[in-house]
Design a protein around this motif. Sequence first.
Motif: not given
Length: 121
Positions: A84-110
Amino acid sequence: MNFLIINLLQDGGAMFMYPLLFILIICIALIAKAFLRSTENDKVVLLIKHISLFALVYGFFGFMMGMIQAFDSISSLNGDIASPILAGGLKIGLLSPSFGMFVFLITRLGLIGLTLKNNKH
């Protein structure tokens, strides 16, 4: 809802998440500026493209830095880490690239919207 967003920004690492939020705000402002202008926006569009790609790569850079730190911590424990500690760490680690992809997608839609607007004239 606001607390959830703030918690996600903090969990993903303030060093990466807040600059990505700032980049998102800049991109939205540039897209709005380009929509309001009636002339060609080649320089602005090119700038938006570069900034959005930077956001994507910066998010993945945050993931790599987080994973390096996580693996350093795991190696210091001689491999004794609970799943569970490893899974929680991976989840938190994936927040940054997920938000980067969100910014990329919103910008590309614009950018798609700007392209459609410019092709109508």
